[in-house]
Enzyme design. Structure first.
Site, short mmCIF file in Angstrom:
data_model
loop_
_atom_site.label_atom_id
_atom_site.label_comp_id
_atom_site.label_asym_id
_atom_site.label_seq_id
_atom_site.Cartn_x
_atom_site.Cartn_y
_atom_site.Cartn_z
N ALA A 36 106.24 55.04 65.11
CA ALA A 36 106.64 53.81 65.82
C ALA A 36 108.08 53.92 66.31
O ALA A 36 108.43 53.44 67.39
CB ALA A 36 106.51 52.62 64.88
N TYR A 68 108.50 43.95 42.00
CA TYR A 68 109.09 43.32 43.18
C TYR A 68 110.60 43.53 43.23
O TYR A 68 111.17 43.74 44.31
CB TYR A 68 108.71 41.83 43.22
CG TYR A 68 107.32 41.64 43.78
CD1 TYR A 68 106.21 41.53 42.95
CD2 TYR A 68 107.11 41.66 45.15
CE1 TYR A 68 104.93 41.42 43.47
CE2 TYR A 68 105.83 41.56 45.69
CZ TYR A 68 104.74 41.45 44.84
OH TYR A 68 103.47 41.36 45.36
N HIS A 104 102.47 37.31 55.67
CA HIS A 104 102.33 37.54 54.22
C HIS A 104 103.56 37.12 53.44
O HIS A 104 103.74 37.57 52.30
CB HIS A 104 102.01 39.02 53.97
CG HIS A 104 100.71 39.44 54.56
ND1 HIS A 104 100.41 40.75 54.86
CD2 HIS A 104 99.61 38.72 54.95
CE1 HIS A 104 99.19 40.82 55.39
NE2 HIS A 104 98.69 39.60 55.46
N GLN A 115 102.86 41.78 59.12
CA GLN A 115 102.24 41.73 57.80
C GLN A 115 103.28 42.08 56.74
O GLN A 115 103.05 41.91 55.56
CB GLN A 115 101.08 42.72 57.70
CG GLN A 115 99.97 42.53 58.71
CD GLN A 115 99.02 43.69 58.67
OE1 GLN A 115 98.05 43.71 57.90
NE2 GLN A 115 99.26 44.67 59.51
C1 BV8 Z 1 92.91 35.55 52.54
C2 BV8 Z 1 102.07 40.74 50.40
C3 BV8 Z 1 91.47 33.66 52.21
C4 BV8 Z 1 102.10 41.21 48.97
C5 BV8 Z 1 99.97 41.58 51.32
C6 BV8 Z 1 87.70 39.78 55.32
C7 BV8 Z 1 87.16 41.04 55.19
C8 BV8 Z 1 87.47 41.84 54.09
C9 BV8 Z 1 88.36 41.35 53.08
C10 BV8 Z 1 88.88 40.10 53.23
C11 BV8 Z 1 88.57 39.31 54.34
N1 BV8 Z 1 89.25 38.13 54.22
C12 BV8 Z 1 89.97 38.15 53.07
C13 BV8 Z 1 89.76 39.33 52.45
C14 BV8 Z 1 90.34 39.73 51.18
C15 BV8 Z 1 91.74 40.35 51.37
C16 BV8 Z 1 91.66 41.67 52.10
O1 BV8 Z 1 91.86 41.76 53.30
N2 BV8 Z 1 91.39 42.72 51.34
C17 BV8 Z 1 91.34 44.05 51.93
C18 BV8 Z 1 92.20 45.00 51.09
C19 BV8 Z 1 89.89 44.51 51.97
N3 BV8 Z 1 92.61 39.45 52.10
C20 BV8 Z 1 93.25 38.48 51.42
O2 BV8 Z 1 93.13 38.30 50.24
C21 BV8 Z 1 94.20 37.60 52.23
N4 BV8 Z 1 93.92 36.21 51.93
O3 BV8 Z 1 92.23 36.01 53.40
O4 BV8 Z 1 92.73 34.26 52.00
C22 BV8 Z 1 90.46 34.39 51.34
C23 BV8 Z 1 90.74 34.65 50.00
C24 BV8 Z 1 89.80 35.32 49.23
C25 BV8 Z 1 88.60 35.76 49.79
C26 BV8 Z 1 88.35 35.54 51.15
C27 BV8 Z 1 89.29 34.84 51.94
C28 BV8 Z 1 95.65 37.86 51.83
C29 BV8 Z 1 96.08 39.23 52.28
C30 BV8 Z 1 97.60 39.39 52.06
C31 BV8 Z 1 97.86 40.33 50.91
N5 BV8 Z 1 99.31 40.57 50.78
N6 BV8 Z 1 101.30 41.70 51.21
C32 BV8 Z 1 103.02 42.39 48.79
O5 BV8 Z 1 103.50 42.98 49.79
O6 BV8 Z 1 103.27 42.75 47.61
S1 BV8 Z 1 99.10 42.71 52.24
C33 BV8 Z 1 99.87 44.24 52.21
O7 BV8 Z 1 99.00 45.10 52.95
C34 BV8 Z 1 101.20 44.34 52.93
O8 BV8 Z 1 101.68 43.15 53.46
C35 BV8 Z 1 100.88 45.33 54.07
O9 BV8 Z 1 101.60 45.09 55.20
C36 BV8 Z 1 99.46 44.98 54.27
C37 BV8 Z 1 98.60 45.78 55.16
O10 BV8 Z 1 98.89 47.13 55.01
P1 BV8 Z 1 99.61 47.86 56.25
O11 BV8 Z 1 100.77 47.06 56.70
O12 BV8 Z 1 98.59 48.18 57.26
O13 BV8 Z 1 100.19 49.13 55.53
P2 BV8 Z 1 99.39 50.46 55.14
O14 BV8 Z 1 100.24 51.22 54.19
O15 BV8 Z 1 98.00 50.11 54.75
O16 BV8 Z 1 99.26 51.28 56.52
C38 BV8 Z 1 100.41 51.76 57.16
C39 BV8 Z 1 99.92 52.48 58.40
O17 BV8 Z 1 101.06 52.94 59.12
C40 BV8 Z 1 99.09 53.73 58.08
O18 BV8 Z 1 97.93 53.73 58.90
C41 BV8 Z 1 100.03 54.89 58.43
O19 BV8 Z 1 99.32 55.98 58.97
C42 BV8 Z 1 100.90 54.28 59.48
N7 BV8 Z 1 102.25 54.83 59.57
C43 BV8 Z 1 103.02 55.33 58.56
N8 BV8 Z 1 104.22 55.67 59.06
C44 BV8 Z 1 104.21 55.37 60.38
C45 BV8 Z 1 102.96 54.84 60.71
N9 BV8 Z 1 102.62 54.44 61.95
C46 BV8 Z 1 103.58 54.57 62.91
N10 BV8 Z 1 104.81 55.07 62.67
C47 BV8 Z 1 105.15 55.48 61.43
N11 BV8 Z 1 106.39 55.98 61.21
#
Ligand code: BV8
Length: 242
Positions: free
Chosen positions: A233, A67, A118, A100
């Site tokens: 973006a 971090y 988040h 996020q």
């Molecule tokens: C919760 C802080 C209750 C930490 C982060 C339902 C279904 C499935 C799974 C779950 C569900 N409900 C809960 C879950 C479990 C889990 C989850 O979602 N898991 C996923 C991986 C399957 N969720 C949780 O645990 C959440 N809590 O729901 O509590 C609960 C608990 C347990 C069980 C059930 C319910 C908490 C989630 C929060 C996690 N913390 N961040 C830290 O940062 O260190 S999330 C982390 O991922 C970041 O915040 C980030 O923002 C986020 C999402 O990623 P993205 O922002 O989308 O970034 P990514 O790199 O993935 O994508 C970037 C995109 O941009 C790409 O597509 C790329 O092509 C594009 N791009 C790149 N450059 C550009 C661009 N686009 C435009 N212009 C550009 N220049």
């Protein structure tokens, strides 16, 4: 009509716009995204080892260093045209900006009200009492991580939401209320993999909002989008306001 012109027209007519941003919005500020294969943090670190309570309990010093490295990267970064366009949009229309991201670039670009789902990486909180680490303690130790992350009040941890942790209820309530009320929802720079954040566009669409996706690649939400802009973006958002 081309997608950019169509979305610009929708933006002008919108009563309430919800914008959900992800790590892609900060990519043009030089901040690595989570899933970009070349530079993404997940390419180098296993998120389950780091961004989880278990990972922190297992190796607090490693997680604290991760971090600190991200904080340094963010502190050295500047908002990019995407952040500035969203700050300008807030002056033109009723905008609910939901992010996020845990960086502070939307705020530094001047966005007046940012709903942070988040948390905020620049904050440190005590994981025992969940109270912020005293400013005096941090001031007395400028920039350095605690001798070990163990702090007088317990473990100092970043003020972010880890996987497996609940989101701040007030932020989630505000975001869901905006999704239920908006007539236009934009998902910008997100892979739409993390829930419940990724569920917001669908919630908006179900009540009749137009859904636009601005992203470099297709996502699980693309098939539900009414308008898709495959552009950075930092190019698309300023063009929409031009
Ligand atoms: C919760 C802080 C209750 C930490 C982060 C339902 C279904 C499935 C799974 C779950 C569900 N409900 C809960 C879950 C479990 C889990 C989850 O979602 N898991 C996923 C991986 C399957 N969720 C949780 O645990 C959440 N809590 O729901 O509590 C609960 C608990 C347990 C069980 C059930 C319910 C908490 C989630 C929060 C996690 N913390 N961040 C830290 O940062 O260190 S999330 C982390 O991922 C970041 O915040 C980030 O923002 C986020 C999402 O990623 P993205 O922002 O989308 O970034 P990514 O790199 O993935 O994508 C970037 C995109 O941009 C790409 O597509 C790329 O092509 C594009 N791009 C790149 N450059 C550009 C661009 N686009 C435009 N212009 C550009 N220049």
């Amino acid at each position: 009509m081309d997608p950019l012109s169509e979305l610009a027209a929708r933006l002008r007519q919108a009563r309430h716009v919800l914008v959900l941003t992800g790590a892609g919005v900060s990519a043009e500020s030089g901040i690595a995204t989570f899933r970009d294969a070349q530079t993404g943090l997940w390419a180098r670190y296993r998120a389950e080892d780091l961004a989880t309570p278990e990972g922190f309990r297992r190796d607090p010093a490693l997680v604290w260093r991760w971090y600190q490295a991200r904080r340094a990267q963010i502190a050295a970064a500047a908002p990019n045209p995407a952040h500035h366009a969203l700050a300008a949009l807030a002056a033109q229309t009723r905008l609910s900006l939901v992010t996020q991201n845990v960086d502070d670039l939307h705020q530094r670009a001047g966005s007046p009200a940012v709903i942070c789902l988040h948390g905020a990486i620049m904050r440190s909180i005590c994981s025992v009492t969940r109270l912020p680490i005293s400013a005096q303690w941090l001031a007395a130790h400028p920039g350095e991580p605690p001798p070990s992350p163990h702090h007088a009040q317990g473990l100092a941890r970043p003020g972010v939401v880890w996987f497996g942790e609940n989101l701040p209820q007030e932020a989630l309530d505000l975001a869901e209320a905006a999704a239920r009320d908006c007539d236009l929802v934009l998902a910008v720079g997100t892979s739409a993999l993390v829930y419940p954040a990724a569920g917001l566009p669908e919630l908006a669409k179900r009540q009749g909002a137009c859904f636009a996706e601005i992203n470099l690649e297709a996502t699980p939400l693309t098939r539900r989008a009414d308008i898709v802009l495959r552009q950075p973006a930092g190019v698309a958002l300023p063009a929409l306001l031009a």
